[in-house]
Design an enzyme around this catalytic site. Structure first.
Site, PDB file in Angstrom:
ATOM      1  N   ASP A 155     -10.144  -9.413   2.309  1.00 22.88           N
ATOM      2  CA  ASP A 155      -8.804  -9.926   1.995  1.00 22.88           C
ATOM      3  C   ASP A 155      -8.675 -11.372   2.466  1.00 22.88           C
ATOM      4  OD1 ASP A 155      -8.155  -7.422   1.049  1.00 22.88           O
ATOM      5  OD2 ASP A 155      -6.775  -6.926   2.688  1.00 22.88           O
ATOM      6  N   LYS A 198      -7.672  -0.725  -0.525  1.00 23.00           N
ATOM      7  CA  LYS A 198      -6.854   0.460  -0.263  1.00 23.00           C
ATOM      8  C   LYS A 198      -7.691   1.614   0.275  1.00 23.00           C
ATOM      9  CE  LYS A 198      -3.543  -1.062  -3.653  1.00 23.00           C
ATOM     10  NZ  LYS A 198      -2.693  -1.781  -2.707  1.00 23.00           N
ATOM     11  N   GLU A 233      -8.721   1.781  -7.272  1.00 20.51           N
ATOM     12  CA  GLU A 233      -9.426   0.496  -7.203  1.00 20.51           C
ATOM     13  C   GLU A 233     -10.932   0.645  -7.392  1.00 20.51           C
ATOM     14  OE1 GLU A 233      -8.223  -1.498  -3.559  1.00 20.51           O
ATOM     15  OE2 GLU A 233      -6.436  -2.304  -4.536  1.00 20.51           O
ATOM     16  N   ASN A 288       4.945   4.994  -4.378  1.00 23.96           N
ATOM     17  CA  ASN A 288       6.250   4.377  -4.140  1.00 23.96           C
ATOM     18  C   ASN A 288       7.092   4.451  -5.410  1.00 23.96           C
ATOM     19  OD1 ASN A 288       5.626   2.108  -5.772  1.00 23.96           O
ATOM     20  ND2 ASN A 288       4.676   1.052  -4.035  1.00 23.96           N
ATOM     21  N   GLY A 330      13.398   4.861   3.341  1.00 22.15           N
ATOM     22  CA  GLY A 330      12.711   6.056   3.828  1.00 22.15           C
ATOM     23  C   GLY A 330      11.745   6.653   2.827  1.00 22.15           C
ATOM     24  N   THR A 365       1.542  -5.893   3.928  1.00 22.60           N
ATOM     25  CA  THR A 365       0.250  -5.461   3.372  1.00 22.60           C
ATOM     26  C   THR A 365      -0.243  -4.217   4.122  1.00 22.60           C
ATOM     27  OG1 THR A 365      -0.250  -7.810   3.114  1.00 22.60           O
ATOM     28  CG2 THR A 365      -2.046  -6.279   2.674  1.00 22.60           C
ATOM     29  N   ASP A 378      -0.724   2.072   2.721  1.00 22.53           N
ATOM     30  CA  ASP A 378      -2.003   2.703   3.085  1.00 22.53           C
ATOM     31  C   ASP A 378      -1.875   3.422   4.435  1.00 22.53           C
ATOM     32  OD1 ASP A 378      -3.076   1.559   0.794  1.00 22.53           O
ATOM     33  OD2 ASP A 378      -3.726  -0.238   1.856  1.00 22.53           O
TER      34      ASP A 378
HETATM   35  O1  RIB Z   1      -2.857  -2.100   0.078  1.00 19.98           O
HETATM   36  C1  RIB Z   1      -3.331  -3.301   0.575  1.00 19.98           C
HETATM   37  C2  RIB Z   1      -4.678  -3.616   0.015  1.00 19.98           C
HETATM   38  O2  RIB Z   1      -4.564  -3.815  -1.380  1.00 19.98           O
HETATM   39  C3  RIB Z   1      -5.317  -4.889   0.526  1.00 19.98           C
HETATM   40  O3  RIB Z   1      -6.072  -4.660   1.680  1.00 19.98           O
HETATM   41  C4  RIB Z   1      -6.100  -5.395  -0.661  1.00 19.98           C
HETATM   42  O4  RIB Z   1      -7.466  -5.433  -0.475  1.00 19.98           O
HETATM   43  C5  RIB Z   1      -5.708  -4.506  -1.826  1.00 19.98           C
HETATM   44  O5  RIB Z   1      -6.651  -3.568  -2.107  1.00 19.98           O
END
Ligand code: RIB
Length: 303
Positions: free
Chosen positions: A12, A39, A137, A180, A218, A242, A246
């Site tokens: 990233d 992710k 991904e 989401n 929430g 960010t 996850d």
């Molecule tokens: O959810 C965040 C992630 O989305 C980042 O770390 C990026 O690499 C993308 O995959």
């Protein structure tokens, strides 16, 4: 019982900006940091930090050793991660603004060389009742989900990022979906309120328990344990959102694997992601379990 997290590993590149760059604009960033992300990697790390032993599968390029080092340091089993000479590892260009919001541009790289032979080889290590956690991904996702379902694995989908390819999945094979509101609306075409969205999601994912996150408002669980709402946790300062999703996914799943109720799992996952947004970066912002437990018990006392 084993937990397989089959997903992306990204480098990233996080640019600090005043505002997101606009069409035709050249914008100077005020800072650049490079973090481990993706992710898949983030969710594996969140699960492992939450106390579940994880086996991660995915692909890295020649520049990806740092990604493995990070996962292994946290205790994640990376023996199923494959290396290729090219292309390079996946990466993400992330703009993070003053409010802590982000926008992300992805380069799939090695995440997109996952093929059916690789999927078969990896799934051979798993048996009925094992868990599979996936996002959107990596390549060959519809095949992976189908073969894992045939094997009797319990399939957890975080359908992020949404794209047309996702609709090739057989959604009736999903046992738990964590998403989401924006993703929910994109998947169902729903333009109505949350109740209508939940109803539509039940139609699209007929066999799944549903966990819908609503940002500051929430999260909601809908499934065998009824419909349960968890209030959001407010934090004093949002630094970077960010990997908040996850973190939520990893912690929620870890709690469920431990046998906690949906209500308990929602609470713990909300607290974990609330901590994550107060820190910069993706994987590095994911908190340890003891910190999350303390935050959760302080929150319960204050309610
Ligand atoms: O959810 C965040 C992630 O989305 C980042 O770390 C990026 O690499 C993308 O995959």
């Amino acid at each position: 019982m084993q937990v397989l997290s089959f997903g992306s590993l990204n480098l990233d590149y996080v640019y600090q900006v005043d505002h997101f760059v606009q069409k035709g604009e050249t914008l100077a960033s005020t800072g650049l940091q490079v973090f481990c992300g993706g992710k898949g990697l983030n969710q594996s790390l969140a699960l492992q930090k939450a106390g579940v032993t994880v086996r991660h599968a995915g692909v890295i390029g020649p520049d990806g050793q740092i990604l493995l080092d990070m996962l292994e340091k946290a205790g994640v089993d990376c023996s199923l991660v494959q290396r290729v000479k090219e292309p390079r590892s996946g990466n993400a260009i992330i703009q993070c603004d003053r409010q802590g919001d982000n926008c992300i541009m992805l380069y799939g790289g090695a995440n997109q060389v996952v093929d059916e032979a690789m999927v078969d080889e990896i799934l051979n290590e798993f048996v009925p009742g094992d868990y599979l956690l996936v996002q959107n991904e990596i390549s060959s996702l519809p095949y992976l989900v189908r073969r894992a379902h045939e094997r009797g694995m319990y399939i957890v989908l975080n359908p992020s990022p949404i794209d047309e390819g996702l609709f090739q999945l057989d959604f009736s094979m999903i046992d738990l979906i964590i998403l989401n509101e924006i993703e929910g609306k994109a998947l169902t075409g729903c333009a109505g309120d949350i109740e209508e969205l939940l109803e539509r999601l039940c139609g699209v994912f007929p066999c799944a328990e549903i966990v819908l996150t609503l940002g500051e408002d929430g999260s909601i669980y809908h499934g065998k344990e009824g419909t349960i709402r968890e209030k959001g946790c407010r934090v004093r300062q949002v630094v970077d959102t960010t990997a908040a999703g996850d973190t939520f996914t990893g912690y929620y799943l870890a709690e469920r694997i431990r046998g906690r109720s949906a209500a308990e799992a929602l609470r713990t996952a909300s607290c974990a992601s609330a901590i994550a947004v107060t820190r910069k970066g993706a994987s590095v912002s994911i908190p340890e379990l003891d910190e999350v437990q303390k935050f959760t018990s302080d929150l319960q006392e204050s309610r």
